[in-house]
Design a protein around this motif. Sequence first.
Motif, PDB file in Angstrom:
ATOM      1  N   GLU A  86      -7.837 -80.600 103.533  1.00 56.09           N
ATOM      2  CA  GLU A  86      -6.584 -81.288 103.249  1.00 56.09           C
ATOM      3  C   GLU A  86      -6.511 -82.630 103.970  1.00 56.09           C
ATOM      4  OE1 GLU A  86      -3.470 -78.642 104.318  1.00 56.09           O
ATOM      5  OE2 GLU A  86      -3.865 -77.233 102.683  1.00 56.09           O
ATOM      6  N   SER A  87      -6.952 -82.660 105.224  1.00 61.71           N
ATOM      7  CA  SER A  87      -6.965 -83.923 105.960  1.00 61.71           C
ATOM      8  C   SER A  87      -7.921 -84.929 105.321  1.00 61.71           C
ATOM      9  CB  SER A  87      -7.365 -83.678 107.422  1.00 61.71           C
ATOM     10  OG  SER A  87      -6.457 -82.804 108.059  1.00 61.71           O
ATOM     11  N   ALA A  89      -8.774 -85.059 102.132  1.00 58.03           N
ATOM     12  CA  ALA A  89      -8.153 -85.552 100.898  1.00 58.03           C
ATOM     13  C   ALA A  89      -7.088 -86.594 101.193  1.00 58.03           C
ATOM     14  CB  ALA A  89      -7.560 -84.379 100.119  1.00 58.03           C
ATOM     15  N   ASP A  90      -6.325 -86.378 102.258  1.00 57.82           N
ATOM     16  CA  ASP A  90      -5.305 -87.356 102.637  1.00 57.82           C
ATOM     17  C   ASP A  90      -5.934 -88.674 103.075  1.00 57.82           C
ATOM     18  OD1 ASP A  90      -2.481 -88.044 103.293  1.00 57.82           O
ATOM     19  OD2 ASP A  90      -3.275 -88.127 105.337  1.00 57.82           O
ATOM     20  N   ARG A  91      -7.019 -88.600 103.809  1.00 59.44           N
ATOM     21  CA  ARG A  91      -7.691 -89.831 104.246  1.00 59.44           C
ATOM     22  C   ARG A  91      -8.304 -90.579 103.072  1.00 59.44           C
ATOM     23  NH1 ARG A  91      -7.563 -86.861 108.819  1.00 59.44           N
ATOM     24  NH2 ARG A  91      -7.773 -87.917 110.845  1.00 59.44           N
ATOM     25  N   GLU A  93      -7.073 -90.766 100.088  1.00 59.74           N
ATOM     26  CA  GLU A  93      -5.976 -91.493  99.469  1.00 59.74           C
ATOM     27  C   GLU A  93      -5.539 -92.682 100.326  1.00 59.74           C
ATOM     28  OE1 GLU A  93      -3.435 -92.204  96.325  1.00 59.74           O
ATOM     29  OE2 GLU A  93      -5.029 -90.712  96.507  1.00 59.74           O
ATOM     30  N   MET A  94      -5.487 -92.484 101.633  1.00 59.77           N
ATOM     31  CA  MET A  94      -5.087 -93.567 102.537  1.00 59.77           C
ATOM     32  C   MET A  94      -6.065 -94.738 102.468  1.00 59.77           C
ATOM     33  SD  MET A  94      -3.961 -91.261 105.803  1.00 59.77           S
ATOM     34  CE  MET A  94      -3.917 -92.649 106.922  1.00 59.77           C
ATOM     35  N   HIS A  95      -7.356 -94.446 102.588  1.00 58.88           N
ATOM     36  CA  HIS A  95      -8.353 -95.519 102.579  1.00 58.88           C
ATOM     37  C   HIS A  95      -8.409 -96.213 101.221  1.00 58.88           C
ATOM     38  CE1 HIS A  95     -10.289 -95.170 106.530  1.00 58.88           C
ATOM     39  NE2 HIS A  95     -10.071 -93.882 106.442  1.00 58.88           N
ATOM     40  N   ASN A  97      -5.843 -96.610  99.147  1.00 55.56           N
ATOM     41  CA  ASN A  97      -4.667 -97.479  99.053  1.00 55.56           C
ATOM     42  C   ASN A  97      -4.813 -98.719  99.938  1.00 55.56           C
ATOM     43  OD1 ASN A  97      -3.495 -95.647  97.310  1.00 55.56           O
ATOM     44  ND2 ASN A  97      -2.365 -94.579  98.910  1.00 55.56           N
ATOM     45  N   THR A 174     -13.847 -94.478 101.876  1.00 47.63           N
ATOM     46  CA  THR A 174     -13.432 -93.609 100.765  1.00 47.63           C
ATOM     47  C   THR A 174     -14.618 -92.865 100.174  1.00 47.63           C
ATOM     48  OG1 THR A 174     -11.612 -95.129 100.246  1.00 47.63           O
ATOM     49  CG2 THR A 174     -12.270 -93.573  98.533  1.00 47.63           C
ATOM     50  N   ARG A 181     -15.925 -84.317 101.514  1.00 42.24           N
ATOM     51  CA  ARG A 181     -15.125 -83.326 100.799  1.00 42.24           C
ATOM     52  C   ARG A 181     -15.997 -82.442  99.916  1.00 42.24           C
ATOM     53  NH1 ARG A 181     -10.888 -85.588  96.509  1.00 42.24           N
ATOM     54  NH2 ARG A 181     -12.871 -86.185  95.562  1.00 42.24           N
ATOM     55  N   ASP A 209     -13.434 -91.743 111.161  1.00 43.83           N
ATOM     56  CA  ASP A 209     -12.247 -92.451 111.639  1.00 43.83           C
ATOM     57  C   ASP A 209     -12.605 -93.547 112.633  1.00 43.83           C
ATOM     58  OD1 ASP A 209     -10.568 -90.942 110.093  1.00 43.83           O
ATOM     59  OD2 ASP A 209     -10.110 -89.483 111.654  1.00 43.83           O
TER      60      ASP A 209
END
Length: 416
Positions: A86-87, A89-91, A93-95, A97, A174, A181, A209
């Motif tokens: 989950e983390s 997948a969130d990263r 999307e963040m990267h 964007n 990304t 993932r 990160d």
Amino acid sequence: MTSLRASSALIDNSLFLKRMNSNMINVPKPSRVSFSVTKASLSRRSLVEELDKFTDKGTLMKKNDTKIVHNSTNSKATIQLYAVLESVADRIEMHNNVAEQRDNWNSLLLNSINMITLTASTIGGVAATCTCSGASLLALKLSSALLFSAATGMLLVMNKIQPSQLAEEQRNATRLFKQLRTQIETTIAIGNPSEGDVKDAIDRVLGLDKAYPLPLLGVMLEKLPPKFEGTRWWPKGRILNNKERVYKMETKKNNGWNVELENEMREVIEVVKRKDMEDYERLGNLALKINKGLAISGPFLTGIAALGCFFDGSWNIPLLAGALATVVNAFEHGGQVGMVFEMYRNCAGFFQLLEETIEATIEEEDVDKREDGEVFEMKMALQLGRSVSQLRQLASKSASSRMESTEIDEFASKLF
């Protein structure tokens, strides 16, 4: 009357005797009594058997409890991997964007600075051809100087953060997070993940990160470093400690490894070192020098143009400096030299990871702890954009060139 009463009494007595005889006849037979006793004994035996079964079942339940405890450990690791997923997948999307945002920064800042520079140059040209004097000429000079000064300040900020390079960093992040993932999903799909898999996934997330930070203040990577170095996004010692999960298809002799395969991998890594890594290091240093020169030239030219608005009466210097600054900025940020430099850094990091992976695998003396030899060979070939047969041909060319003391005329990678 007396005789009638006597006869009725006799009739009643006879009826009573008949009823008594019939009741005696209906008494349960001994066989029936013995049958009920036999049924009771059978029920007792079945009860004992059920108790025995219950005792065996209890033993089985204890064994199953042990299995449940074991499976609960695996399920805990699986749950942790899902949390890491989950983390990740969130990263992603963040990267993604942030990459779009910083790519827009590059376009907007470049267009704005060029428009400001061209406007200042136009005002300077108008002032040079204008016959007015006094307050009108001073206003034109001040307007042109302020615009050139604003362009200088914006260029200093833009060259410091290099938006095109920032966008490329987030695009690389990304892609690598998507790769991570997929690997975590494969680990979960194969089943029985361990705590080592969880730790490895967390270390790789933290490594990415650190290699590709999102904030600009405090942790931003140096965009104009003193020397060229490849990006490192994998944790140090992860490969050497053999914490990476390996998958074996079937039990083979020596786990699919032999002397020929080890020599082939050594030749491949020699080609990577002598050709690919050296070439990308040369190109990376070249891109770094060009980017540094352009990053200094742009603000320098706009600064000269701003000063020339007051000290040059003919306006030749401001106009020339403004035009050159526009060309320099268009080439640097329109051509995205910072993005090219970041691409070379990422490719150099990829070859470094490939080198460490091959060396750590070959240096492992216990072949059972290595990944399956055929699978490993196929993975290395695909990462270099080759087939297995092409990878073997490359290794044979490298061996023959070293024996003949000649330089191989082929790069290891066909992708980059």
